[in-house]
Design an enzyme around this catalytic site. Structure first.
Site, PDB file in Angstrom:
ATOM      1  CG  HIS A 150      -1.914  -1.131   1.201  1.00  0.00           C
ATOM      2  ND1 HIS A 150      -2.716  -1.437   2.286  1.00  0.00           N
ATOM      3  CD2 HIS A 150      -2.210  -2.065   0.248  1.00  0.00           C
ATOM      4  CE1 HIS A 150      -3.454  -2.501   1.995  1.00  0.00           C
ATOM      5  NE2 HIS A 150      -3.159  -2.894   0.768  1.00  0.00           N
ATOM      6  CG  HIS A 171      -7.580  -3.164  -1.999  1.00  0.00           C
ATOM      7  ND1 HIS A 171      -7.051  -2.112  -1.289  1.00  0.00           N
ATOM      8  CD2 HIS A 171      -6.828  -4.245  -1.672  1.00  0.00           C
ATOM      9  CE1 HIS A 171      -6.031  -2.544  -0.560  1.00  0.00           C
ATOM     10  NE2 HIS A 171      -5.883  -3.841  -0.776  1.00  0.00           N
ATOM     11  CG  ASP A 181      -3.236  -5.111  -2.869  1.00  0.00           C
ATOM     12  OD1 ASP A 181      -2.847  -4.234  -2.077  1.00  0.00           O
ATOM     13  OD2 ASP A 181      -3.957  -6.065  -2.517  1.00  0.00           O
ATOM     14  CG  HIS A 238       0.412  -9.577  -2.535  1.00  0.00           C
ATOM     15  ND1 HIS A 238       0.288  -8.253  -2.888  1.00  0.00           N
ATOM     16  CD2 HIS A 238      -0.478  -9.778  -1.524  1.00  0.00           C
ATOM     17  CE1 HIS A 238      -0.639  -7.687  -2.124  1.00  0.00           C
ATOM     18  NE2 HIS A 238      -1.113  -8.588  -1.298  1.00  0.00           N
TER      19      HIS A 238
END
Length: 305
Positions: free
Chosen positions: A78, A237, A241, A264
């Site tokens: 973030h 969101h 990310d 991720h």
């Protein structure tokens, strides 16, 4: 010349670590040109500096974690996303715990901190990584791809079979040539499912998670009293990310990112695949503003903010 940026003055804040539940002090300091973004664990007997880099990302199960010499800094995505959105090239990030504080679960608090510190240009050319040919990684039905594109745009598709998510849309595309990161992405909060939070806590994780820093869903609905900040906040969101995950490559990307159910880990695999193929990218600078992509021109907006 399109120049590098750092902040004008030191700024700090205190927050809670999402997984540890412990108080964390975060200090952001100006850094010289060509430093990059460097995280430092100041709580260790000997401080450990961990420069943000694709190869420094280790654990990616629940967040992007930078690792070096046994030291870790978790949940960097973030803050990295906010740095990308505001065009911050050089920054010292000091933390006294192994996690960046979660704040409200979005990048908005970090944007506010950076803007409060002030942003200044430095006397060095901003370097970009320009994608020259498509690079793609897959894992089952998950996909992440970078393609040549003169600018920076992202397209993300999620697939959460949940009534609250279905209502808001599972796909979002954004081109920063004509869209503001601060307005359209930065405020999108992380989200999770109540049954997963309980399981994580039994593992000693998510101890700092609450309705104050995440959207929490049960089997049927959203548990937060607050309304969604965007109609499609969930997928936005994921784009937030992804911007943070991609920025650990060390420079802004000139290209298009396309993802289906990525996270991720896959985002980091994508960066490693890009860097492993020297024909897939080149490092470029822009001596003349008019030659640079509109998304990165400061007179339009800072970085793509």
């Amino acid at each position: 010349m399109l120049k590098q940026r750092t902040i004008k003055s030191l700024v700090k804040t205190v927050g809670i670590g999402l997984h540890s539940g412990r108080k964390v002090t975060l200090t952001l300091r100006p850094a010289p040109a060509d430093t990059g973004i460097v995280f430092t664990r100041v709580d260790l007997p000997e401080a450990v500096e961990i420069p943000a880099a694709a190869g420094a990302i280790g654990d990616t199960r629940l967040a992007s974690v930078l690792q070096k010499d046994g030291a870790r800094v978790s949940t960097v995505e973030h803050l990295m996303s906010a740095c990308a959105g505001l065009g911050i090239d050089n920054l010292y990030v000091d933390v006294d715990a192994e996690e960046i504080p979660i704040m409200d679960g979005s990048a908005a608090s970090f944007v506010f901190l950076l803007q409060s510190a002030g942003i200044e240009q430095q006397n060095a050319a901003k370097r970009f990584i320009r994608v020259k040919k498509a690079v793609e990684v897959r894992e089952g039905d998950k996909l992440a791809r970078l393609e040549p594109f003169f600018g920076f745009k992202l397209s993300f598709t999620i697939d959460f079979r949940h009534p609250a998510v279905d209502k808001t849309g599972q796909n979002f595309e954004i081109d920063f040539a004509d869209t503001s990161y601060v307005r359209e992405i930065a405020r999108a909060r992380t989200f999770g499912f109540a049954h997963e939070v309980e399981a994580l806590r039994e593992m000693g994780l998510a101890r700092g998670g609450s309705l104050d820093n995440a959207i929490v869903l049960d089997e049927h609905r959203m548990l937060n009293n607050e309304e969604l900040r965007y109609g499609d906040e969930f997928v936005r969101h994921k784009i937030l990310d992804a911007i943070g995950d991609l920025y650990v490559v060390g420079h802004p990307l000139i290209g298009a990112y396309v993802a289906h159910k990525s996270g991720h880990g896959l985002n980091n695999q994508l960066l490693r695949a890009l860097l492993a193929d020297q024909e897939a990218y080149e490092v470029v600078t822009f001596d003349r503003m008019e030659d640079a992509p509109v998304a990165f021109l400061p007179q339009v907006q800072p970085a793509f903010a």
